[in-house]
Write a protein that holds these residues in place. Structure first.
Motif, mmCIF file in Angstrom:
data_model
loop_
_atom_site.group_PDB
_atom_site.id
_atom_site.type_symbol
_atom_site.label_atom_id
_atom_site.label_comp_id
_atom_site.label_asym_id
_atom_site.label_seq_id
_atom_site.Cartn_x
_atom_site.Cartn_y
_atom_site.Cartn_z
ATOM 1 N N ARG A 30 0.780 -1.390 0.075
ATOM 2 C CA ARG A 30 -0.044 0.005 0.157
ATOM 3 C C ARG A 30 0.873 1.121 -0.206
ATOM 4 O O ARG A 30 0.476 2.624 -0.614
ATOM 5 N N TRP A 31 2.000 1.135 0.278
ATOM 6 C CA TRP A 31 2.809 1.966 0.498
ATOM 7 C C TRP A 31 3.730 2.601 -0.782
ATOM 8 O O TRP A 31 3.472 3.478 -0.728
ATOM 9 N N LEU A 32 3.997 2.030 -1.468
ATOM 10 C CA LEU A 32 4.420 1.719 -2.870
ATOM 11 C C LEU A 32 3.379 2.127 -3.812
ATOM 12 O O LEU A 32 4.083 3.135 -4.956
ATOM 13 N N LEU A 33 2.406 2.248 -3.415
ATOM 14 C CA LEU A 33 0.975 2.316 -3.879
ATOM 15 C C LEU A 33 0.529 4.188 -4.056
ATOM 16 O O LEU A 33 0.485 4.879 -5.082
ATOM 17 N N GLU A 34 0.988 4.049 -2.596
ATOM 18 C CA GLU A 34 1.265 5.637 -2.957
ATOM 19 C C GLU A 34 2.547 6.272 -3.271
ATOM 20 O O GLU A 34 2.167 7.839 -4.283
ATOM 21 N N VAL A 35 4.189 5.729 -2.708
ATOM 22 C CA VAL A 35 4.714 6.200 -3.380
ATOM 23 C C VAL A 35 4.877 7.104 -4.856
ATOM 24 O O VAL A 35 5.485 7.800 -5.831
ATOM 25 N N GLU A 36 3.879 5.860 -5.829
ATOM 26 C CA GLU A 36 3.787 5.987 -7.588
ATOM 27 C C GLU A 36 3.423 6.804 -7.665
ATOM 28 O O GLU A 36 3.184 7.922 -8.502
ATOM 29 N N LYS A 37 2.108 7.805 -6.829
ATOM 30 C CA LYS A 37 1.346 8.980 -6.758
ATOM 31 C C LYS A 37 2.614 10.332 -6.254
ATOM 32 O O LYS A 37 2.498 10.981 -7.367
ATOM 33 N N VAL A 38 4.007 10.394 -6.248
ATOM 34 C CA VAL A 38 4.337 10.651 -5.910
ATOM 35 C C VAL A 38 5.774 10.817 -6.687
ATOM 36 O O VAL A 38 6.472 11.668 -5.979
ATOM 37 N N ARG A 39 6.075 10.011 -6.985
ATOM 38 C CA ARG A 39 7.604 9.637 -7.322
ATOM 39 C C ARG A 39 7.388 8.593 -8.726
ATOM 40 O O ARG A 39 6.563 8.237 -8.612
ATOM 41 N N PRO A 40 8.512 8.654 -9.605
ATOM 42 C CA PRO A 40 7.943 8.373 -11.333
ATOM 43 C C PRO A 40 8.678 6.617 -10.554
ATOM 44 O O PRO A 40 9.666 6.334 -11.540
ATOM 45 N N ILE A 41 7.936 6.101 -9.472
ATOM 46 C CA ILE A 41 8.059 4.169 -10.251
ATOM 47 C C ILE A 41 6.855 4.062 -11.019
ATOM 48 O O ILE A 41 5.298 4.374 -10.392
ATOM 49 N N GLU A 42 7.201 2.687 -11.015
ATOM 50 C CA GLU A 42 5.531 1.378 -11.614
ATOM 51 C C GLU A 42 6.007 0.289 -11.108
ATOM 52 O O GLU A 42 7.228 -0.148 -10.588
ATOM 53 N N THR A 43 5.260 0.052 -9.516
ATOM 54 C CA THR A 43 5.138 -1.100 -8.852
ATOM 55 C C THR A 43 5.265 -2.425 -9.640
ATOM 56 O O THR A 43 3.654 -2.440 -9.990
ATOM 57 N N ARG A 44 5.460 -3.184 -9.815
ATOM 58 C CA ARG A 44 5.471 -4.760 -10.782
ATOM 59 C C ARG A 44 5.504 -6.153 -9.435
ATOM 60 O O ARG A 44 6.824 -6.525 -8.921
ATOM 61 N N PHE A 45 4.705 -6.463 -9.376
ATOM 62 C CA PHE A 45 4.304 -7.527 -8.063
ATOM 63 C C PHE A 45 4.549 -9.280 -8.588
ATOM 64 O O PHE A 45 4.272 -8.975 -9.946
ATOM 65 N N HIS A 46 5.274 -9.993 -7.761
ATOM 66 C CA HIS A 46 6.066 -11.181 -8.516
ATOM 67 C C HIS A 46 5.027 -11.719 -6.604
ATOM 68 O O HIS A 46 5.003 -11.284 -5.754
ATOM 69 N N ILE A 47 4.896 -13.390 -6.915
ATOM 70 C CA ILE A 47 4.901 -14.114 -5.745
ATOM 71 C C ILE A 47 6.364 -14.918 -4.893
ATOM 72 O O ILE A 47 6.863 -15.772 -5.821
ATOM 73 N N MET A 48 5.845 -14.847 -3.964
ATOM 74 C CA MET A 48 7.191 -15.800 -3.199
ATOM 75 C C MET A 48 6.227 -16.620 -2.646
ATOM 76 O O MET A 48 4.863 -16.177 -2.387
ATOM 77 N N SER A 49 6.622 -17.013 -1.640
ATOM 78 C CA SER A 49 5.703 -18.102 -0.433
ATOM 79 C C SER A 49 6.409 -18.483 0.522
ATOM 80 O O SER A 49 7.476 -18.793 0.879
ATOM 81 N N LEU A 50 4.981 -17.960 2.416
ATOM 82 C CA LEU A 50 6.498 -18.567 3.107
ATOM 83 C C LEU A 50 5.979 -19.706 3.800
ATOM 84 O O LEU A 50 6.440 -19.972 3.870
ATOM 85 N N SER A 51 5.146 -20.227 2.436
ATOM 86 C CA SER A 51 5.257 -22.276 2.328
ATOM 87 C C SER A 51 6.215 -22.776 2.468
ATOM 88 O O SER A 51 6.786 -23.728 3.028
ATOM 89 N N VAL A 52 6.884 -22.084 1.231
ATOM 90 C CA VAL A 52 7.720 -22.547 0.402
ATOM 91 C C VAL A 52 9.319 -22.139 1.737
ATOM 92 O O VAL A 52 9.833 -23.100 2.058
#
Length: 214
Positions: A30-52
């Motif tokens: 949620r913080w990174l999505l806020e950062v997108e509004k005020v800095r020139p970034i684009e968040t790209r999500f990937h999956i890790m697993s706590l079970s792994v």
């Protein structure tokens, strides 16, 4: 003066590895999505697993069922990514996270079906939740995110390009609640300054509050 993304300035791609069931990763996202509004970034999500991550480790009894139930959501995410591409993880993760953390919907089939519908994805993807068919791809995604950071870390993990083009991979920041507006941008600036400092490894203190999702 507040910095804002510019059409003339290419956004920096920020790759974030998450497990949908982790509350701390949810807040950081949620913080990174806020950062997108005020800095020139684009968040790209990937999956890790706590079970792994915790497979074969001794974990407290209260976490064991979560380790079992946690396989389903990450398998569904990986299957969706394999079918539709990485971009689909953003709406699917947002949908799962909102259900899990804001609506306390748990990790079972009903949550996954609802999240798929919210993300505009077909319900049949839920059928992979109890299958190991996508586990090889899941582990590959997990290690792509986690290996550059090292051992003894969990989620969130973030990768960004450094000033000389090298990869900067780090765990965190672990925060609550997520800062908003320019406060989010200032935290981003500070995190980059620390992560990009040669020889910097750790800055940590004990948590004194539970996760706040507001």
């Amino acid at each position: 003066m507040t910095s804002t993304p510019s059409a003339q300035q290419a956004n920096t791609v920020v790759d974030m590895w998450v497990d949908p069931r982790c509350p701390w990763a949810w807040i950081t996202s949620r913080w990174l999505l806020e950062v997108e509004k005020v800095r020139p970034i684009e968040t790209r999500f990937h999956i890790m697993s706590l079970s792994v991550l915790n497979q074969g480790r001794e974990v407290p009894e209260k976490y064991r069922q979560g380790m079992i139930d946690g396989w389903g959501p990450v398998r569904v995410c990986i299957a969706a990514e394999e079918r539709y591409g990485t971009d689909v993880l953003r709406p699917l993760y947002n949908a799962m996270g909102a259900l899990i953390h804001l609506k306390q919907a748990g990790l079972k089939r009903d949550m996954m079906v609802a999240a798929l519908a919210e993300a505009g994805l077909p319900e049949d993807l839920v059928e992979v939740a109890d299958s190991t068919d996508h586990d090889e791809a899941l582990r590959a995604s997990h290690h792509a995110g986690m290996d550059p950071v090292g051992t003894e870390v969990g989620t969130p993990v973030i990768h960004v390009p450094g000033p000389d083009g090298e990869l900067i991979a780090f765990f965190g920041p672990v925060i609550t609640p997520a800062p908003r507006g320019e406060a989010a941008g200032r935290l981003w600036d500070g995190v980059l300054a620390l992560a990009g400092t040669d020889g910097f490894f750790e800055l940590k203190r004990s948590r004194t509050r539970d996760a706040i999702f507001d």
